[in-house]
Design a protein around this motif. Structure first.
Motif, mmCIF file in Angstrom:
data_model
loop_
_atom_site.group_PDB
_atom_site.id
_atom_site.type_symbol
_atom_site.label_atom_id
_atom_site.label_comp_id
_atom_site.label_asym_id
_atom_site.label_seq_id
_atom_site.Cartn_x
_atom_site.Cartn_y
_atom_site.Cartn_z
ATOM 1 N N LYS A 31 -70.326 -81.038 -19.507
ATOM 2 C CA LYS A 31 -70.425 -82.564 -19.390
ATOM 3 C C LYS A 31 -71.741 -83.080 -19.488
ATOM 4 C CE LYS A 31 -68.966 -86.229 -16.346
ATOM 5 N NZ LYS A 31 -68.334 -86.304 -15.016
ATOM 6 N N ALA A 32 -72.662 -82.615 -19.276
ATOM 7 C CA ALA A 32 -74.207 -82.852 -19.421
ATOM 8 C C ALA A 32 -74.499 -82.734 -20.815
ATOM 9 C CB ALA A 32 -75.204 -82.162 -18.579
ATOM 10 N N ASP A 33 -73.986 -81.792 -21.386
ATOM 11 C CA ASP A 33 -74.019 -81.504 -23.034
ATOM 12 C C ASP A 33 -73.622 -82.903 -23.612
ATOM 13 O OD1 ASP A 33 -75.625 -79.142 -22.795
ATOM 14 O OD2 ASP A 33 -73.642 -77.965 -23.548
ATOM 15 N N PHE A 34 -72.631 -83.249 -23.347
ATOM 16 C CA PHE A 34 -71.824 -84.155 -24.246
ATOM 17 C C PHE A 34 -72.502 -85.612 -23.784
ATOM 18 C CE2 PHE A 34 -68.294 -81.407 -24.390
ATOM 19 C CZ PHE A 34 -68.048 -81.509 -25.712
ATOM 20 N N ALA A 35 -73.200 -85.727 -22.661
ATOM 21 C CA ALA A 35 -74.101 -86.734 -22.319
ATOM 22 C C ALA A 35 -75.320 -86.709 -23.255
ATOM 23 C CB ALA A 35 -74.241 -86.990 -20.908
ATOM 24 N N GLU A 36 -75.951 -85.735 -23.217
ATOM 25 C CA GLU A 36 -77.129 -85.381 -23.872
ATOM 26 C C GLU A 36 -76.656 -85.613 -25.519
ATOM 27 O OE1 GLU A 36 -80.292 -81.918 -24.888
ATOM 28 O OE2 GLU A 36 -78.746 -81.897 -23.120
ATOM 29 N N LEU A 37 -75.639 -85.396 -26.019
ATOM 30 C CA LEU A 37 -75.108 -85.565 -27.277
ATOM 31 C C LEU A 37 -74.996 -87.032 -27.530
ATOM 32 C CD1 LEU A 37 -74.406 -84.158 -30.088
ATOM 33 C CD2 LEU A 37 -71.904 -84.051 -29.027
ATOM 34 N N GLU A 38 -74.288 -87.705 -26.912
ATOM 35 C CA GLU A 38 -74.158 -89.178 -27.044
ATOM 36 C C GLU A 38 -75.461 -89.953 -27.045
ATOM 37 O OE1 GLU A 38 -71.303 -92.467 -25.129
ATOM 38 O OE2 GLU A 38 -72.195 -91.242 -23.731
ATOM 39 N N ALA A 39 -76.520 -89.574 -26.225
ATOM 40 C CA ALA A 39 -77.902 -90.184 -26.359
ATOM 41 C C ALA A 39 -78.327 -89.686 -27.826
ATOM 42 C CB ALA A 39 -78.628 -89.792 -25.198
ATOM 43 N N ALA A 40 -78.440 -88.608 -28.224
ATOM 44 C CA ALA A 40 -78.868 -87.997 -29.253
ATOM 45 C C ALA A 40 -78.386 -88.808 -30.571
ATOM 46 C CB ALA A 40 -78.714 -86.453 -29.538
ATOM 47 N N ILE A 41 -76.972 -88.935 -30.421
ATOM 48 C CA ILE A 41 -76.159 -89.580 -31.614
ATOM 49 C C ILE A 41 -76.563 -90.786 -31.790
ATOM 50 C CG2 ILE A 41 -73.872 -90.590 -32.371
ATOM 51 C CD1 ILE A 41 -72.737 -87.751 -31.222
ATOM 52 N N LYS A 42 -76.870 -91.821 -30.593
ATOM 53 C CA LYS A 42 -77.243 -93.013 -30.517
ATOM 54 C C LYS A 42 -78.600 -93.396 -31.102
ATOM 55 C CE LYS A 42 -74.614 -94.750 -26.899
ATOM 56 N NZ LYS A 42 -74.689 -95.228 -25.336
ATOM 57 N N LYS A 43 -79.480 -92.258 -30.812
ATOM 58 C CA LYS A 43 -80.960 -92.072 -31.548
ATOM 59 C C LYS A 43 -81.009 -91.678 -33.049
ATOM 60 C CE LYS A 43 -82.714 -90.810 -27.127
ATOM 61 N NZ LYS A 43 -83.699 -89.967 -26.330
ATOM 62 N N GLU A 44 -80.094 -91.170 -33.356
ATOM 63 C CA GLU A 44 -79.799 -90.508 -34.464
ATOM 64 C C GLU A 44 -81.024 -89.273 -34.633
ATOM 65 O OE1 GLU A 44 -80.101 -92.896 -38.078
ATOM 66 O OE2 GLU A 44 -78.457 -94.365 -37.295
ATOM 67 N N ASP A 45 -80.981 -88.672 -33.696
ATOM 68 C CA ASP A 45 -81.879 -87.426 -33.187
ATOM 69 C C ASP A 45 -80.966 -86.294 -33.716
ATOM 70 O OD1 ASP A 45 -83.530 -85.343 -32.386
ATOM 71 O OD2 ASP A 45 -83.666 -86.076 -30.385
ATOM 72 N N TYR A 46 -81.127 -85.865 -35.051
ATOM 73 C CA TYR A 46 -80.387 -84.672 -35.570
ATOM 74 C C TYR A 46 -80.851 -83.480 -35.168
ATOM 75 C CZ TYR A 46 -78.531 -88.494 -38.352
ATOM 76 O OH TYR A 46 -78.099 -89.751 -38.948
ATOM 77 N N SER A 47 -81.951 -83.352 -34.749
ATOM 78 C CA SER A 47 -82.576 -81.939 -34.447
ATOM 79 C C SER A 47 -81.895 -81.768 -33.053
ATOM 80 C CB SER A 47 -84.158 -82.113 -34.317
ATOM 81 O OG SER A 47 -84.599 -80.897 -33.498
ATOM 82 N N SER A 48 -81.869 -82.652 -32.098
ATOM 83 C CA SER A 48 -81.413 -82.293 -30.978
ATOM 84 C C SER A 48 -79.764 -82.195 -30.839
ATOM 85 C CB SER A 48 -81.439 -83.775 -29.955
ATOM 86 O OG SER A 48 -82.879 -83.679 -29.331
ATOM 87 N N ILE A 49 -79.121 -83.026 -31.891
ATOM 88 C CA ILE A 49 -77.684 -82.701 -32.085
ATOM 89 C C ILE A 49 -77.339 -81.418 -32.391
ATOM 90 C CG2 ILE A 49 -75.773 -83.527 -33.497
ATOM 91 C CD1 ILE A 49 -77.068 -86.282 -33.513
ATOM 92 N N ALA A 50 -78.227 -80.817 -33.315
ATOM 93 C CA ALA A 50 -78.061 -79.372 -33.869
ATOM 94 C C ALA A 50 -78.271 -78.393 -32.688
ATOM 95 C CB ALA A 50 -78.844 -79.289 -34.979
ATOM 96 N N LYS A 51 -79.333 -78.778 -31.955
ATOM 97 C CA LYS A 51 -79.596 -77.857 -30.828
ATOM 98 C C LYS A 51 -78.302 -77.778 -29.708
ATOM 99 C CE LYS A 51 -84.662 -78.151 -31.155
ATOM 100 N NZ LYS A 51 -85.428 -78.694 -30.616
ATOM 101 N N ILE A 52 -77.973 -78.914 -29.386
ATOM 102 C CA ILE A 52 -76.854 -78.978 -28.458
ATOM 103 C C ILE A 52 -75.520 -78.361 -28.895
ATOM 104 C CG2 ILE A 52 -75.250 -80.610 -27.187
ATOM 105 C CD1 ILE A 52 -77.644 -82.667 -27.530
ATOM 106 N N GLY A 53 -75.346 -78.453 -30.319
ATOM 107 C CA GLY A 53 -74.110 -77.662 -31.034
ATOM 108 C C GLY A 53 -74.420 -76.471 -30.983
#
Length: 84
Positions: A31-53
């Motif tokens: 659940k925390a991953d998905f919250a972090e993912l949502e924030a990364a998507i809003k910022k277009e932080d692709y590096s964080s998106i890849a790390k979360i995935g």
């Protein structure tokens, strides 16, 4: 790949008995991953998106949730491709 609610019916969950007590904490972290993912998507932080995935891909099957592994793989690839 995109998922719809009907896709979730095809996922089978087989949690090893010794891991069942750990599932509530596992789910809390996802659940925390998905919250972090949502924030990364809003910022277009692709590096964080890849790390979360990558993190989701790595833990899903180990805990009996292969769907998390598959979804994590798609998220990681999207982050690396910088394509949402």
């Amino acid at each position: 790949m995109s998922y719809t609610s009907k896709d979730y019916n095809k996922f089978q969950i087989n949690v090893p008995a010794d891991l069942k007590p750990m599932i509530p904490d596992f789910m809390k972290r996802r659940k925390a991953d998905f919250a972090e993912l949502e924030a990364a998507i809003k910022k277009e932080d692709y590096s964080s998106i890849a790390k979360i995935g990558h993190r989701m891909k790595g833990v899903g099957t180990s805990y009996g949730f292969p769907a998390f592994t598959e979804i994590g793989k798609d998220i990681e690839l999207a982050g690396k491709a910088q394509k949402l």
